[in-house]
Design a protein around this motif. Sequence first.
Motif, PDB file in Angstrom:
ATOM      1  N   GLY A  68       0.769  -1.157  -0.150  1.00 51.99           N
ATOM      2  CA  GLY A  68      -0.078   0.025  -0.063  1.00 51.99           C
ATOM      3  C   GLY A  68       0.773   1.274   0.118  1.00 51.99           C
ATOM      4  N   SER A  69       0.067   2.304   0.123  1.00 52.67           N
ATOM      5  CA  SER A  69       0.661   3.691   0.110  1.00 52.67           C
ATOM      6  C   SER A  69       0.321   4.694   1.132  1.00 52.67           C
ATOM      7  CB  SER A  69       0.409   4.413  -1.234  1.00 52.67           C
ATOM      8  OG  SER A  69       0.776   3.731  -2.263  1.00 52.67           O
ATOM      9  N   LEU A  70       1.204   5.487   1.577  1.00 54.37           N
ATOM     10  CA  LEU A  70       0.855   6.470   2.462  1.00 54.37           C
ATOM     11  C   LEU A  70       1.548   7.738   2.189  1.00 54.37           C
ATOM     12  CD1 LEU A  70       1.381   4.607   6.126  1.00 54.37           C
ATOM     13  CD2 LEU A  70      -0.696   5.485   5.191  1.00 54.37           C
ATOM     14  N   ARG A  71       1.379   8.754   2.947  1.00 53.61           N
ATOM     15  CA  ARG A  71       1.845   9.946   2.455  1.00 53.61           C
ATOM     16  C   ARG A  71       2.101  10.936   3.613  1.00 53.61           C
ATOM     17  NH1 ARG A  71       2.233  12.787  -2.252  1.00 53.61           N
ATOM     18  NH2 ARG A  71       3.028  15.143  -2.187  1.00 53.61           N
ATOM     19  N   LEU A  72       3.397  11.281   4.157  1.00 54.69           N
ATOM     20  CA  LEU A  72       3.740  12.075   5.128  1.00 54.69           C
ATOM     21  C   LEU A  72       3.950  13.315   4.821  1.00 54.69           C
ATOM     22  CD1 LEU A  72       6.466   9.745   6.691  1.00 54.69           C
ATOM     23  CD2 LEU A  72       3.766   9.701   7.167  1.00 54.69           C
TER      24      LEU A  72
END
Length: 118
Positions: free
Chosen positions: A15-19
Amino acid sequence: VQLQASGGGSVRSGGSLRLSCAASGSIVSDNVMGWYRQGPGDQREVVASMTSSGSTHYSNSVKGRFTISRDNAKNTVDLQMTGLRLEDTDVYYCRYWTISIVPQYKVWGQGTQVTVSS
C-alpha cells in the motif's frame, strides 16, 4: 524553527501512505528538509532528503518506492511512500537543517508512526 509532521498510519503491505511536514519560524533559504526513521533499539536512519535547491537523496532501501517533494513557498516537505513493505514499519521523523550557517542549526519534528502489515 518548529516542525509539524502529519500523515502516517497503518497500511497493508504494498500500500501507500503520505507524510507531510510543515516548518515554521526563522527559516533560512539555504536548507535541507528530510525524513528519517527509527525502530525500537535501532539508530535513526535517513530515508530521504531534499535541499531547498532541489537536490534529493534517498536511502537504497526506498529508492524507486518513495518520493520526496518540497514546496519552498510553504516550507513543507512531503514523503510519498508506495510499495510499502513490512520492514518500512517505523517511527518517521521530519528534520530540518541549515547548510551555510555556522554553527549548523538542526531540528527534529515529532515522530509519526508508520505500520505496515501483511
